[in-house]
Design an enzyme around this catalytic site. Structure first.
Site, PDB file in Angstrom:
ATOM      1  N   LYS A 141       0.818  -1.211   0.000  1.00 27.35           N
ATOM      2  CA  LYS A 141       0.000   0.000   0.000  1.00 27.35           C
ATOM      3  C   LYS A 141       0.857   1.269   0.000  1.00 27.35           C
ATOM      4  O   LYS A 141       0.363   2.357  -0.231  1.00 27.35           O
ATOM      5  CB  LYS A 141      -0.983  -0.002   1.151  1.00 27.35           C
ATOM      6  CG  LYS A 141      -0.380  -0.082   2.504  1.00 27.35           C
ATOM      7  CD  LYS A 141      -1.493  -0.203   3.547  1.00 27.35           C
ATOM      8  CE  LYS A 141      -0.883  -0.455   4.915  1.00 27.35           C
ATOM      9  NZ  LYS A 141      -1.730  -1.206   5.791  1.00 27.35           N
ATOM     10  N   ARG A 142       2.138   1.155   0.221  1.00 24.31           N
ATOM     11  CA  ARG A 142       2.981   2.339   0.194  1.00 24.31           C
ATOM     12  C   ARG A 142       3.118   2.883  -1.242  1.00 24.31           C
ATOM     13  O   ARG A 142       3.210   4.055  -1.456  1.00 24.31           O
ATOM     14  CB  ARG A 142       4.357   2.011   0.784  1.00 24.31           C
ATOM     15  CG  ARG A 142       4.761   2.991   1.872  1.00 24.31           C
ATOM     16  CD  ARG A 142       5.603   2.352   2.922  1.00 24.31           C
ATOM     17  NE  ARG A 142       4.744   1.739   3.919  1.00 24.31           N
ATOM     18  CZ  ARG A 142       4.963   0.574   4.481  1.00 24.31           C
ATOM     19  NH1 ARG A 142       5.991  -0.124   4.141  1.00 24.31           N
ATOM     20  NH2 ARG A 142       4.141   0.099   5.377  1.00 24.31           N
TER      21      ARG A 142
END
Ligand code: GLU
Length: 491
Positions: A268-269
Site C-alpha cells: 500500500k505504500r
C-alpha cells in the site's frame, strides 16, 4: 530449498471432482492479491468442471473482524468471482469459517498426539527465549531444541493433570528431505532438520495456520492448492503434516507475487492495494478481472483484452510465467478505457448510477453540501472531490503557514497516515478521535493538522466537516490521496 525446472504438469484427478479454494484471513481491507488468487482458482476450477470454495481463515482472533470479512465478500462479488461454497452460501463441507471449526482442529491435534506424531510442549516464554538466544549464538536456523519431544509418558500425564500450560507440536522428521512438486516450478525440497517442530495447537486451544489449513484442505476435499508464492516455505511443513495424518496431499501451485514497476512487491505504500479503492475510483470489474488475468498469464494468441469466459475457455497453467508480473496502473487504465468505451449509452448510464452517480451515494453526499449551495448547479463544484480525484497539489498547498516546515509537515502527515491505516471503523467519530490524539502526540494545533489533512484528502481549504467528508470519500480513496500528498512533500 531447491527448485528444478522444467515444471511438471498439473495432475487432474479422474476419480473425483476438482476442488479449489481461497482462504483469506479477514484482517484488513480486501486486497487485490486475494482477487488475483481467486480469479486463477476459479478459472482453473471452471475449466475442469470443478468447484471453487471460499474459506475464511479467522483463527487470529485479535486481528480478524467481521467488517473485513464482509468487505472481502463484497469486493469478490463486485468482480463476479462468486464461490460455490462458503460461509454465507453454505455447502456440503462446512462450516467454512475456521473459528467455527475449533473442535475439529483439537480432535485432529489429539489424534496426532495419540498416534505419536505430535506432543505437548510445556516450554515457558523464558525457556523459548533462552533457546532462541542459544540458537542465534550457535548460528543455527532452528530455534526450538525439542526438549519436550520425548518426555516420559507419566511425566506428560502428570503435567497435564496439573493443568500446566502447553502447546501441541508436530514431530518433524529429524533427517531426510521433505518436498513437494510445485505445479509451476517442479520439485521443491528442504532438509527436514532445517524446520522446527511446528506448533499445531496454541496454548489457548486455537490452531495455528498450518494445522487448520491442512485439516480443512483435507476435509474439504481440496484437490489443488493454488496460492501465493509467499506460502512456499510453509508447504514442506504442510507436507509433513499430511504424512503424519497418513493423508495424500493436494497438488500445489504457487502463483507469482504481483510487483510494482520497480519490481518490489506491491504494497500500500506504492500502489493502492484495496479492491475498494478500484471500485470507488471508477474502474470496471471486467477490466480489473482482465488486468488480473494478465498477471503472469496470457491467451494463446497473446491478445491483451479478454473476458473471464474467454480466459476459462483457454485456461491452462502451462502459459503461466513466473517472472514477477507488474501491477501497472497505466495498463489497467488503458484496459478500463477500452471497456468503458465499448458500453452502450444505456449501459454506461447504468454503470454510472450503480457507481457514485446513484441515489445511494448522493444520499450520503447531498446533506453534507446542502448548507453551502444556492442552486442545484452549485453541487457540481462543491462535490467534485467526492467523485473524482482532487486537484494536483504542491507542497505550499499542504504545509500549514504557521508551521512553514516541509519536513515537519511530512513527518506529521506520515504519522497520521499510518494511524489512519489502522482505523477499521471508518466513520466520523472514530476518525476525529484518532486525529485529535495525533494533535496531542505531535504538539500540532488541530487547526494546522486538520487543515493539512483536509487539503491532502480534498484539495480544498474549505469543505464540509472534515471527518464526515472523509467518511463519505471512504477509507481506500483517502489512503491513496494521503500517499499522493506524502509524495508531494517528499518527492
Ligand atoms: N490464510 C492464508 C492467507 O491469508 C491462506 C493461505 C493459503 O492459501 O493457504 O492467505
Amino acid at each position: 530449498m531447491s527448485t528444478t525446472t522444467p515444471p511438471s504438469a498439473i495432475p487432474i484427478p479422474t476419480d473425483r471432482p476438482v476442488r479449489v479454494r481461497i482462504a483469506p484471513s479477514p484482517t484488513g481491507d480486501p486486497h487485490v492479491g486475494t482477487a488475483y488468487i481467486a480469479l486463477f482458482n476459479k478459472a482453473f476450477a471452471e475449466k475442469h468442471g470443478g468447484r471453487f470454495v471460499l474459506r475464511i481463515e479467522d483463527t487470529d482472533q485479535k486481528r480478524s473482524n467481521e467488517a473485513s470479512e464482509k468487505a472481502i465478500f463484497a469486493s469478490l462479488r463486485w468482480l463476479g468471482l462468486d464461490w460455490h461454497e462458503g460461509p454465507d452460501v453454505g455447502g456440503e463441507y462446512g462450516p467454512y469459517r475456521q473459528s467455527e471449526r475449533t473442535a475439529i482442529y483439537r480432535e485432529h491435534a489429539q489424534q496426532l498426539v495419540d498416534s505419536g506424531h505430535a506432543y505437548p510442549c510445556f516450554a515457558t516464554a523464558e525457556e523459548l527465549e533462552e533457546m532462541r538466544a542459544t540458537a542465534q549464538a550457535e548460528g543455527r536456523r532452528t530455534a526450538y531444541d525439542r526438549r519436550y519431544r520425548d518426555l516420559p509418558r507419566d511425566e506428560v500425564a502428570r503435567r497435564l493433570a496439573a493443568g500446566e500450560e502447553h502447546v501441541i507440536r508436530l514431530k518433524m522428521p529429524l533427517e531426510g528431505r521433505i518436498g513437494f512438486v510445485d505445479g509451476l516450478r517442479g520439485p521443491i525440497e528442504i532438509d527436514a532438520a532445517e524446520v522446527d517442530d511446528q506448533i499445531l495447537l496454541k496454548s489457548d486451544g486455537f490452531p495455528t495456520y498450518h494445522l487448520a489449513n491442512v485439516v480443512d484442505d483435507h476435509l474439504m476435499r481440496i484437490t489443488h492448492v493454488i496460492r501465493a508464492e509467499e506460502w512456499i516455505p510453509s508447504t514442506p511443513k504442510h507436507v509433513a503434516l499430511y504424512d503424519a495424518f497418513g493423508w495424500e496431499p493436494p497438488a500445489f501451485v504457487h502463483m507469482p507475487l504481483l510487483r510494482n514497476k520497480d519490481k518490489s512487491k506491491i504494497s500500500k505504500r506504492k500502489n493502492p492495494v484495496s479492491l475498494e479503492y478500484y471500485r470507488a475510483s471508477g474502474y470496471l470489474p471486467e477490466a480489473m478481472v482482465n488486468f488480473l488475468g494478465r498477471m503472469g498469464w496470457s491467451m494463446p494468441d497473446e491478445s491483451e483484452k479478454f473476458t473471464y469466459g474467454q480466459m476459462v475457455e483457454h485456461f491452462d497453467f502451462s502459459r503461466m510465467s513466473l517472472s514477477g508480473p507488474i501491477f501497472d496502473l497505466d495498463k489497467l487504465g488503458w484496459l478500463n478505457g477500452l471497456y468503458l468505451r465499448e458500453l452502450t449509452h444505456a449501459e454506461l448510464v447504468e454503470r454510472l448510477t450503480g457507481w457514485l452517480f446513484g441515489a445511494d451515494y448522493l444520499t450520503r453526499l447531498a446533506p453534507l453540501v446542502q448548507e453551502r449551495v444556492t442552486t442545484l448547479g452549485d453541487f457540481v463544484g462543491k462535490t467534485a472531490y467526492f467523485l473524482g480525484p482532487p486537484r494536483a497539489l504542491t507542497a505550499d498547498d499542504l504545509v500549514p503557514k504557521k508551521v512553514g516546515d516541509k519536513d515537519a509537515a511530512h513527518r506529521v502527515l506520515k504519522d497520521v497516515t499510518e494511524v489512519l491505516d489502522g482505523v477499521t471503523d471508518w466513520r466520523n467519530e472514530p476518525l476525529e478521535a484518532v486525529c485529535r490524539e495525533q494533535c496531542e502526540v505531535t504538539g500540532w494545533k488541530a487547526r494546522d493538522l486538520f487543515g493539512m489533512l483536509r487539503t491532502a484528502v480534498t484539495g480544498e481549504t474549505a469543505t464540509p466537516p472534515l471527518f464526515e467528508t472523509m467518511e463519505v470519500i471512504g477509507k481506500a480513496r483517502c489512503q491513496a490521496r494521503l500517499r499522493e500528498a506524502l509524495a508531494v512533500l517528499a518527492p
